[in-house]
Design a protein around this motif. Structure first.
Motif, PDB file in Angstrom:
ATOM      1  N   ALA A  82     -20.885  24.575  52.218  1.00 33.87           N
ATOM      2  CA  ALA A  82     -19.893  25.632  51.966  1.00 33.87           C
ATOM      3  C   ALA A  82     -18.477  25.082  52.018  1.00 33.87           C
ATOM      4  O   ALA A  82     -18.258  23.940  52.402  1.00 33.87           O
ATOM      5  CB  ALA A  82     -20.047  26.724  53.021  1.00 33.87           C
ATOM      6  N   ALA A  83     -17.550  25.921  51.583  1.00 33.96           N
ATOM      7  CA  ALA A  83     -16.136  25.559  51.604  1.00 33.96           C
ATOM      8  C   ALA A  83     -15.553  25.894  52.979  1.00 33.96           C
ATOM      9  O   ALA A  83     -16.170  26.606  53.770  1.00 33.96           O
ATOM     10  CB  ALA A  83     -15.390  26.330  50.529  1.00 33.96           C
ATOM     11  N   ILE A  84     -14.380  25.386  53.228  1.00 40.11           N
ATOM     12  CA  ILE A  84     -13.746  25.623  54.523  1.00 40.11           C
ATOM     13  C   ILE A  84     -12.732  26.763  54.398  1.00 40.11           C
ATOM     14  O   ILE A  84     -11.794  26.673  53.608  1.00 40.11           O
ATOM     15  CB  ILE A  84     -13.048  24.340  55.020  1.00 40.11           C
ATOM     16  CG1 ILE A  84     -14.109  23.248  55.192  1.00 40.11           C
ATOM     17  CG2 ILE A  84     -12.306  24.605  56.316  1.00 40.11           C
ATOM     18  CD1 ILE A  84     -13.561  21.930  55.655  1.00 40.11           C
ATOM     19  N   PRO A  85     -12.907  27.843  55.156  1.00 37.72           N
ATOM     20  CA  PRO A  85     -12.030  29.010  55.018  1.00 37.72           C
ATOM     21  C   PRO A  85     -10.551  28.665  55.246  1.00 37.72           C
ATOM     22  O   PRO A  85      -9.686  29.193  54.542  1.00 37.72           O
ATOM     23  CB  PRO A  85     -12.513  29.974  56.098  1.00 37.72           C
ATOM     24  CG  PRO A  85     -13.817  29.453  56.590  1.00 37.72           C
ATOM     25  CD  PRO A  85     -13.950  28.042  56.186  1.00 37.72           C
ATOM     26  N   ASP A  86     -10.260  27.769  56.193  1.00 38.92           N
ATOM     27  CA  ASP A  86      -8.862  27.415  56.495  1.00 38.92           C
ATOM     28  C   ASP A  86      -8.106  26.962  55.250  1.00 38.92           C
ATOM     29  O   ASP A  86      -6.929  27.273  55.066  1.00 38.92           O
ATOM     30  CB  ASP A  86      -8.818  26.246  57.490  1.00 38.92           C
ATOM     31  CG  ASP A  86      -8.986  26.739  58.919  1.00 38.92           C
ATOM     32  OD1 ASP A  86      -9.441  27.887  59.072  1.00 38.92           O
ATOM     33  OD2 ASP A  86      -8.658  25.984  59.843  1.00 38.92           O
ATOM     34  N   ILE A  87      -8.780  26.168  54.415  1.00 39.41           N
ATOM     35  CA  ILE A  87      -8.103  25.585  53.253  1.00 39.41           C
ATOM     36  C   ILE A  87      -7.799  26.673  52.236  1.00 39.41           C
ATOM     37  O   ILE A  87      -6.700  26.758  51.686  1.00 39.41           O
ATOM     38  CB  ILE A  87      -8.972  24.464  52.640  1.00 39.41           C
ATOM     39  CG1 ILE A  87      -9.094  23.332  53.662  1.00 39.41           C
ATOM     40  CG2 ILE A  87      -8.382  23.975  51.326  1.00 39.41           C
ATOM     41  CD1 ILE A  87      -9.920  22.158  53.201  1.00 39.41           C
TER      42      ILE A  87
ATOM     43  N   ALA B 231     -14.035  18.720  51.109  1.00 41.99           N
ATOM     44  CA  ALA B 231     -13.977  19.963  51.882  1.00 41.99           C
ATOM     45  C   ALA B 231     -14.893  21.051  51.339  1.00 41.99           C
ATOM     46  O   ALA B 231     -15.217  21.997  52.037  1.00 41.99           O
ATOM     47  CB  ALA B 231     -12.540  20.463  51.922  1.00 41.99           C
ATOM     48  N   GLY B 232     -15.334  20.910  50.092  1.00 39.12           N
ATOM     49  CA  GLY B 232     -16.181  21.950  49.513  1.00 39.12           C
ATOM     50  C   GLY B 232     -17.647  21.763  49.860  1.00 39.12           C
ATOM     51  O   GLY B 232     -18.477  22.580  49.473  1.00 39.12           O
ATOM     52  N   ASN B 233     -17.972  20.705  50.575  1.00 41.08           N
ATOM     53  CA  ASN B 233     -19.383  20.379  50.779  1.00 41.08           C
ATOM     54  C   ASN B 233     -19.704  20.244  52.272  1.00 41.08           C
ATOM     55  O   ASN B 233     -20.340  19.305  52.692  1.00 41.08           O
ATOM     56  CB  ASN B 233     -19.691  19.073  50.045  1.00 41.08           C
ATOM     57  CG  ASN B 233     -21.162  18.942  49.740  1.00 41.08           C
ATOM     58  OD1 ASN B 233     -21.890  19.950  49.774  1.00 41.08           O
ATOM     59  ND2 ASN B 233     -21.608  17.732  49.469  1.00 41.08           N
ATOM     60  N   THR B 234     -19.206  21.195  53.037  1.00 41.99           N
ATOM     61  CA  THR B 234     -19.382  21.099  54.484  1.00 41.99           C
ATOM     62  C   THR B 234     -20.589  21.911  54.928  1.00 41.99           C
ATOM     63  O   THR B 234     -21.113  22.738  54.189  1.00 41.99           O
ATOM     64  CB  THR B 234     -18.134  21.627  55.211  1.00 41.99           C
ATOM     65  OG1 THR B 234     -17.943  22.994  54.845  1.00 41.99           O
ATOM     66  CG2 THR B 234     -16.908  20.834  54.815  1.00 41.99           C
ATOM     67  N   LEU B 235     -21.010  21.641  56.146  1.00 44.19           N
ATOM     68  CA  LEU B 235     -22.155  22.357  56.723  1.00 44.19           C
ATOM     69  C   LEU B 235     -21.726  22.922  58.068  1.00 44.19           C
ATOM     70  O   LEU B 235     -21.056  22.246  58.850  1.00 44.19           O
ATOM     71  CB  LEU B 235     -23.306  21.365  56.913  1.00 44.19           C
ATOM     72  CG  LEU B 235     -24.540  21.906  57.628  1.00 44.19           C
ATOM     73  CD1 LEU B 235     -25.282  22.914  56.760  1.00 44.19           C
ATOM     74  CD2 LEU B 235     -25.476  20.751  58.029  1.00 44.19           C
ATOM     75  N   TYR B 236     -22.080  24.168  58.330  1.00 48.79           N
ATOM     76  CA  TYR B 236     -21.791  24.762  59.637  1.00 48.79           C
ATOM     77  C   TYR B 236     -22.943  25.684  59.994  1.00 48.79           C
ATOM     78  O   TYR B 236     -23.461  26.395  59.126  1.00 48.79           O
ATOM     79  CB  TYR B 236     -20.482  25.553  59.580  1.00 48.79           C
ATOM     80  CG  TYR B 236     -20.253  26.390  60.820  1.00 48.79           C
ATOM     81  CD1 TYR B 236     -19.887  25.787  62.032  1.00 48.79           C
ATOM     82  CD2 TYR B 236     -20.438  27.772  60.804  1.00 48.79           C
ATOM     83  CE1 TYR B 236     -19.705  26.544  63.177  1.00 48.79           C
ATOM     84  CE2 TYR B 236     -20.254  28.535  61.950  1.00 48.79           C
ATOM     85  CZ  TYR B 236     -19.890  27.913  63.138  1.00 48.79           C
ATOM     86  OH  TYR B 236     -19.726  28.659  64.277  1.00 48.79           O
TER      87      TYR B 236
ATOM     88  N   LEU C 127     -13.181  19.407  60.725  1.00 54.83           N
ATOM     89  CA  LEU C 127     -12.183  19.169  59.676  1.00 54.83           C
ATOM     90  C   LEU C 127     -10.983  18.419  60.263  1.00 54.83           C
ATOM     91  O   LEU C 127     -10.492  17.456  59.659  1.00 54.83           O
ATOM     92  CB  LEU C 127     -11.734  20.496  59.044  1.00 54.83           C
ATOM     93  CG  LEU C 127     -10.653  20.373  57.967  1.00 54.83           C
ATOM     94  CD1 LEU C 127     -11.142  19.501  56.800  1.00 54.83           C
ATOM     95  CD2 LEU C 127     -10.233  21.742  57.431  1.00 54.83           C
TER      96      LEU C 127
ATOM     97  N   HIS D 247      -6.872  22.484  62.929  1.00 54.42           N
ATOM     98  CA  HIS D 247      -7.628  23.660  62.489  1.00 54.42           C
ATOM     99  C   HIS D 247      -8.227  24.363  63.698  1.00 54.42           C
ATOM    100  O   HIS D 247      -8.047  23.912  64.824  1.00 54.42           O
ATOM    101  CB  HIS D 247      -8.660  23.245  61.442  1.00 54.42           C
ATOM    102  CG  HIS D 247      -8.014  22.709  60.195  1.00 54.42           C
ATOM    103  ND1 HIS D 247      -7.541  23.523  59.209  1.00 54.42           N
ATOM    104  CD2 HIS D 247      -7.678  21.443  59.833  1.00 54.42           C
ATOM    105  CE1 HIS D 247      -6.976  22.783  58.259  1.00 54.42           C
ATOM    106  NE2 HIS D 247      -7.038  21.519  58.619  1.00 54.42           N
TER     107      HIS D 247
ATOM    108  N   GLY E  76     -11.994  26.347  46.623  1.00 53.49           N
ATOM    109  CA  GLY E  76     -12.455  25.840  47.911  1.00 53.49           C
ATOM    110  C   GLY E  76     -13.667  24.935  47.754  1.00 53.49           C
ATOM    111  O   GLY E  76     -13.865  23.998  48.528  1.00 53.49           O
ATOM    112  N   ALA E  77     -14.474  25.194  46.729  1.00 50.78           N
ATOM    113  CA  ALA E  77     -15.706  24.428  46.551  1.00 50.78           C
ATOM    114  C   ALA E  77     -15.444  23.038  45.978  1.00 50.78           C
ATOM    115  O   ALA E  77     -16.289  22.153  46.111  1.00 50.78           O
ATOM    116  CB  ALA E  77     -16.666  25.193  45.649  1.00 50.78           C
TER     117      ALA E  77
ATOM    118  N   LEU F 125     -16.599  23.815  62.933  1.00 48.23           N
ATOM    119  CA  LEU F 125     -16.103  23.470  61.597  1.00 48.23           C
ATOM    120  C   LEU F 125     -14.616  23.116  61.634  1.00 48.23           C
ATOM    121  O   LEU F 125     -14.182  22.154  60.999  1.00 48.23           O
ATOM    122  CB  LEU F 125     -16.369  24.618  60.612  1.00 48.23           C
ATOM    123  CG  LEU F 125     -16.023  24.320  59.148  1.00 48.23           C
ATOM    124  CD1 LEU F 125     -16.766  23.078  58.648  1.00 48.23           C
ATOM    125  CD2 LEU F 125     -16.345  25.507  58.250  1.00 48.23           C
TER     126      LEU F 125
END
Lengths: 617, 229
Positions: A2-7, B70-75, B193, B183, A29-30, B189
């Motif tokens: 997923a993308a990072i909401p902060d960005i 940043a678009g390919n993270t895992l949480y 970051l 962050h 974001g993606a 997450l």
């Protein structure tokens, strides 16, 4: 994954991302990546590319550098790389980390997809137009460009030298030298005179006048003054129009507070249009005029390089075209003999609106003032001759003949004023007659460039148009009949070459739909001949167009004008005759997207107008 | 942690994901850092004792070619087997009821192991991730792969190279000292970051004086020691 909401939240705080919906932001974001550049690191060099990423500063700052000069500093939330991305051209500057900086980079493909909506389009267009100034002209011209937008009083550098009329020329020259002024004001009580250093050269030194002569003997009086609160760009056009380089500037109370010179307002490279304007006025033969006018296109290239925006370039070009027309008419009269009666040479179309470009035809008409019908055949013969001669001269000066034969060389457009007035009133009363709408459109856009200006002008009659709802309704429908080619990106663009390349006529496809709509909208507001922008503003003031529709049309007009100018300058530079037909593959994908978006915006305004018409039917 | 041979672990690897992780080709130590692929991992825990505490959330942020993807993270969250100590709830704000529906540790690790496959692990104060992941991975029949890079140690090394006071221990102070954004803290997450950005910045700075490779970054602690001795 997923993308990072902060960005996404960060991007959302800044234009053009602020205008995006959450789907578009998710898309960004993606694909966004975060990169770090240590202080002094080059992010991209000048002349590479086109860049494949749009970058947004997250922390730190980035310098925009050209030829060793820092032109700008981008802080958090500001983006760069879009100009090269948009144009598909190599980068026009180097981007360098001014401190340790973090940035978000977005692939061009996604950026252009996401930023193609109307709000983001508007922001990007503005940014692009501004970058053009900054990158092309550097910081020194930046200051000058700002001066064009600011009240002209800001361009005054020194308190004026004000002299009594009896002051000797010698004293005046001394005082000018002492304070480094190139002109002085002569106080005449209720008006002022002006003496410039070139007056001293030409009127004193060259004619052997004594240094003891009073300045009143060499001054220009009364001098044309400008009010200090007028914008520099208007004052500059006035200077150009009047062929003078100095204007006394007055305060609200009418007191002279200083003098502005052309070079206070415009960059050196742009001043060639002044020299040109004067050389045109002094050309004593058609051959001289032809030689002089050959410098017009290079002058336009210079203005473009100097970072002047397309609307201002069109104004300058039109002023110079006026001067050229006036001189061509002067020379035609010199050849044909004195006119049998007073007359006016009218500029029509884009020249009348002051929106001419090198590709424009100079459309024209003649109106003469005479009531003696017996002499008419002779009088007509005279004006036909003047018209043919002047039009030939203009053609030799590089202006193409009008493809629709709207020109003074066509007998239909050479008439006594009474005949014009009769025609206009008959159109007002019966707009359904043949060709009425076309001719009304032509005559509303008319402006005298030679001859008497004190008579009631043809265009002015159309101020009454508000009292003729049927005419306005038909004109609106006429304007709506010109549809922008919204389908051009699906390969439906006209192909005039036959080479299989999709081509687009920017004038027919984009300019005409906007100017037609603006003309009608301006007439509903009682505006006759005026620029497209002035018409849109007037229509928005009285509510014929919503403020947002007026703004949409203005932005689309600016964007298309800039594309036309860019294209024509590129053609002039390679020695091709400038035109408005552009091959689609010359445009970067993003510009294509924006153009498409501009077309859509115009169509949507047309739809609003059509709705209003049916409501009021 | 007992050191067990790789072949033994492979045989015991309990899932295809675990097998892929154990077999994946990881960058050679000599690879310049900008050519390598990393995975930054941050864990939120019920406490710091690997014998009694548990992983309750995890995040993985990939770094490819010196850039944070940043678009390919895992949480994700993990359901603990014991009640959460109150002080840990105060730190990360995750309550028992938030975790009631979360996957078990073993289920969650399948996702994390997949994300880490073929990448060099980066963490801040890495012994925490090392021990907790080591334990969780052992349950899958695999061993945490080496090398592991610790941004805390990189920070110490850079401070030393620059003749500055020893770097801050906490992630947020280290990020601020590098003029980087912080962050959401104590959120896996957010911290991952921040760590990823700290890593890229530190590696870039260190790379300015000596060319950094995967191995040289992983040896930050030894380098700091040899400087001091």
């Amino acid at each position: 994954m997923a993308a990072i909401p902060d960005i996404v939240e960060f991007l959302r705080k800044f234009p053009p991302f602020a205008a995006l919906d959450s789907d578009a932001l998710e898309l960004l974001g993606a694909v966004v990546e975060v990169e770090f550049h240590a202080k002094g690191e080059t992010i991209f060099s000048k002349g590479v590319g086109p860049v494949e990423f749009l970058r947004v500063v997250r922390s730190g700052s980035v310098e925009v550098v050209n030829d060793g000069q820092v032109l700008d500093l981008m802080g958090p939330g500001e983006m760069f790389g879009h100009a090269s991305m948009l144009s598909g051209l190599p980068t026009g500057f180097e981007a360098r980390a001014a401190e340790d900086s973090l940035m978000y980079r977005i692939p061009a493909e996604t950026a252009s997809q996401v930023l193609a909506g109307p709000d983001a389009l508007r922001y990007m267009t503005r940014l692009l137009l501004e970058d053009r100034h900054r990158i092309r002209s550097g910081p020194s011209s930046e200051v000058i460009r700002d001066q064009l937008r600011q009240p002209v009083r800001g361009a005054i550098r020194n308190a004026p030298v004000i002299l009594a009329p009896h002051t000797s020329v010698r004293d005046a020259a001394r005082q000018m030298t002492a304070v480094g002024a190139s002109a002085v004001i002569v106080d005449l009580g209720d008006s002022v005179g002006i003496v410039t250093d070139s007056d001293l050269r030409s009127r004193v030194v060259a004619s052997g006048l004594s240094g003891d002569s009073p300045v009143s003997a060499v001054m220009t009086a009364p001098a044309f003054t400008v009010s200090g609160d007028r914008p520099g760009s208007e004052v500059l056009l006035d200077m150009l129009d009047r062929g003078v380089k100095h204007f006394p500037v007055t305060s609200a109370s009418g007191r002279v507070i200083g003098i502005v010179e052309d070079h206070d307002l415009v960059a050196i490279e742009s001043r060639s249009s002044f020299h040109l304007r004067q050389a045109i006025a002094h050309a004593s033969t058609v051959d001289e005029l032809v030689v002089t006018s050959s410098k017009l296109r290079p002058a336009i290239v210079n203005l473009h390089r100097g970072g002047m925006n397309a609307l201002d370039v069109m104004s300058v070009f039109s002023v110079v075209a006026d001067a050229l027309t006036r001189r061509a008419v002067d020379l035609a009269i010199a050849q044909t003999g004195n006119p049998p009666t007073r007359f006016t040479w009218l500029a029509l179309g884009s020249q009348a609106r002051r929106e001419a470009l090198p590709s424009s035809d100079l459309d024209s008409a003649i109106a003469w003032f005479d009531n003696n019908e017996n002499e008419e055949p002779l009088v007509r013969k005279y004006f036909d001759d003047v018209a043919t001669t002047a039009t030939d001269t203009l053609m030799r000066c590089g202006f193409r003949p009008d493809e629709h034969r709207v020109s003074a060389s066509d007998p239909l457009f050479v008439r006594p004023l009474s005949s014009w007035q009769h025609e206009v009133h008959s159109f007002l009363n019966d707009p359904t007659q043949k060709k009425a709408l076309v001719l009304v459109s032509v005559l509303v856009d008319s402006r005298p460039v030679w001859g008497v200006e004190s008579e009631p002008l043809i265009a002015e009659t159309f101020r009454l148009a508000r009292a003729y709802p049927q005419l306005l309704r038909l004109l609106a429908q006429f304007a709506l009949s010109h549809k922008p080619p919204v389908g051009f990106f699906r390969g439906l663009a006209i192909d005039v070459s036959g080479e299989g390349r999709s081509r687009l006529d920017l004038k027919r496809g984009a300019v005409v739909p906007i100017t037609d709509l603006a003309r009608w909208a301006g007439m509903t507001a009682g505006v006759a001949c005026a620029s497209t922008i002035a018409r849109l503003n007037a229509a928005s003031d009285i509510g014929t167009l919503t403020a947002s529709d007026a703004l949409t049309l203005r932005d689309a007009f600016e964007l298309v004008s800039q594309l036309r100018l860019d294209h024509q300058v590129a053609q002039i530079e390679v020695g091709v005759d400038p035109g408005d037909v552009i091959a689609l593959d010359e445009l970067s994908p993003l510009i294509r997207t924006y153009l498409k978006e501009a077309f859509r915006a115009v169509v949507s305004v047309q739809r609003h107008v059509a709705n209003d018409l049916s409501w009021n039917a | 942690m007992p050191d067990v041979g790789r072949s033994t672990l492979l045989r015991r690897a309990s899932s295809p994901t675990a097998k892929t992780y154990a077999r994946a080709k990881v960058e050679s130590g000599k690879t310049p850092w900008r050519n390598a692929r990393f995975c930054v991992v941050d864990l939120e825990l019920s406490g710091l004792d690997p014998r009694s505490d548990e992983i309750i959330s995890y995040a993985a942020v990939p770094i490819d070619f010196g850039r944070v993807v940043a678009g390919n993270t895992l949480y994700g969250l993990c359901r603990p087997t014991r009640r959460l100590p109150e002080q840990s709830i105060l730190v990360h704000g995750i309550r028992m009821e938030d975790l009631a529906e979360a996957p078990s540790l073993d289920e969650a690790m399948q996702l994390l192991i997949a994300a880490m496959s073929g990448r060099v692990l980066v963490a801040h104060v890495a012994w925490v991730e090392r021990s907790f992941l080591g334990q969780a991975f052992a349950r899958q029949g695999i061993r945490l792969r080496e090398p592991v890079i610790d941004t805390y140690e990189l920070g110490q090394l850079l401070a030393l190279e620059r003749n500055e006071a020893p770097a801050a221990r906490t992630l947020d102070e280290l990020a601020r000292s590098l003029a980087l954004p912080v962050h959401q803290q104590h959120h896996a997450l957010g911290d991952a970051l921040t760590t990823a950005q700290v890593f890229v910045a530190l590696a870039t700075h260190l790379d300015n004086s000596t060319s950094e490779t995967v191995q040289s970054l992983a040896r930050a602690k030894q380098r700091t020691r040899s400087y001091l001795s």
